[in-house]
Enzyme design. Structure first.
Site, PDB file in Angstrom:
ATOM      1  N   HIS A 169     -27.692  41.976  66.940  1.00 47.21           N
ATOM      2  CA  HIS A 169     -27.172  42.123  65.787  1.00 47.21           C
ATOM      3  C   HIS A 169     -27.144  41.220  64.629  1.00 47.21           C
ATOM      4  O   HIS A 169     -26.349  40.175  64.740  1.00 47.21           O
ATOM      5  CB  HIS A 169     -25.804  42.413  66.207  1.00 47.21           C
ATOM      6  CG  HIS A 169     -25.401  43.721  66.961  1.00 47.21           C
ATOM      7  ND1 HIS A 169     -25.078  45.101  66.569  1.00 47.21           N
ATOM      8  CD2 HIS A 169     -25.421  43.816  68.472  1.00 47.21           C
ATOM      9  CE1 HIS A 169     -24.755  45.760  67.370  1.00 47.21           C
ATOM     10  NE2 HIS A 169     -25.011  45.057  68.532  1.00 47.21           N
ATOM     11  N   GLU A 224     -26.047  41.406  61.917  1.00 45.76           N
ATOM     12  CA  GLU A 224     -24.717  41.373  61.131  1.00 45.76           C
ATOM     13  C   GLU A 224     -23.886  40.598  62.039  1.00 45.76           C
ATOM     14  O   GLU A 224     -22.673  40.205  61.159  1.00 45.76           O
ATOM     15  CB  GLU A 224     -24.362  42.752  60.803  1.00 45.76           C
ATOM     16  CG  GLU A 224     -23.743  43.464  62.049  1.00 45.76           C
ATOM     17  CD  GLU A 224     -24.735  44.139  62.996  1.00 45.76           C
ATOM     18  OE1 GLU A 224     -24.170  44.868  63.901  1.00 45.76           O
ATOM     19  OE2 GLU A 224     -25.935  43.768  62.913  1.00 45.76           O
ATOM     20  N   CYS A 243     -30.113  46.957  67.444  1.00 47.87           N
ATOM     21  CA  CYS A 243     -29.420  47.322  68.579  1.00 47.87           C
ATOM     22  C   CYS A 243     -30.043  48.530  69.150  1.00 47.87           C
ATOM     23  O   CYS A 243     -31.095  48.937  69.419  1.00 47.87           O
ATOM     24  CB  CYS A 243     -28.007  47.061  68.536  1.00 47.87           C
ATOM     25  SG  CYS A 243     -27.455  46.806  70.535  1.00 47.87           S
TER      26      CYS A 243
END
Length: 211
Positions: free
Chosen positions: A192, A194, A83
């Protein structure tokens, strides 16, 4: 088989705990630290980042993280930006008319997206370049984005002297921007991983396995 050791760089920015957990699940031993020596010596370094470009650069410079990134890359040691952790790898960012110098690993400017609705928030596909390691097996998947700024013009010219980076793009509201880059030891994603469910987990696993 020993698990590679990865440092998630703690410079006051990013959803650090979720990044640590995700990289652990991908098969690495993970340390969350701002210690330059540990960050320098790890098998892999993850540079997360959320919020404003200028604030991220300020936090990074405070721990001399930009030097760690530069030294690792000079030695061919893997770094993954996520990001705003991807955005700060570029030459500069422009927010609200204010220009901030980035790490300048890649030429280019991070600027506000030219889309009817900003921020770009939610799931989106990626136009994956051929030969990707990061996206192996997940070329058609969707990933989770949340950002108002991006790199809308890729300007690095290698003139065949070195292997050209793989640049992966996406579009939001008719505006095209860089979604991810693979450039030797330096990889980065605007989305992202994650927060991107199974697809993000697979991408992180691909990266950890490449260490």
């Amino acid at each position: 088989m020993t698990r590679p050791n990865v440092v998630v760089l703690d410079y006051g920015s990013g959803n650090l705990r979720s990044a640590v957990r995700a990289v652990e699940r991908a098969g690495a031993e993970v340390t969350l630290t701002s210690d330059r020596a540990l960050a320098q010596d790890a098998d892999g370094l993850v540079v997360p980042g959320v919020g404003a470009f200028a604030a991220c650069m300020e936090g990074l410079r405070a721990i001399r993280g930009h030097e760690v990134i530069g030294r690792r890359l000079a030695g061919g040691r893997p770094v993954l930006g996520i990001c705003v952790g991807m955005q700060i790898l570029f030459e500069r960012g422009v927010e609200h008319g204010v220009e901030t110098e980035g790490c300048d690993e890649w030429p280019g400017v991070v600027e506000r997206l030219q889309a009817p609705v900003v921020p770009h928030m939610g799931w989106n596909t990626v136009d994956v370049a051929a030969g990707s390691t990061l996206f192996r097996g997940i070329e058609q998947e969707r990933f989770y984005f949340v950002h108002s700024y991006g790199v809308r013009d890729w300007t690095l010219q290698t003139n065949d002297r070195t292997r050209a980076p793989l640049v992966h793009w996406t579009t939001h509201g008719g505006d095209r921007f860089v979604a991810a880059v693979e450039n030797g030891p330096l990889s980065a994603t605007q989305f992202h991983p994650e927060k991107s469910g199974d697809a993000g987990a697979a991408l992180l696993r691909n990266w950890v396995e490449s260490l």
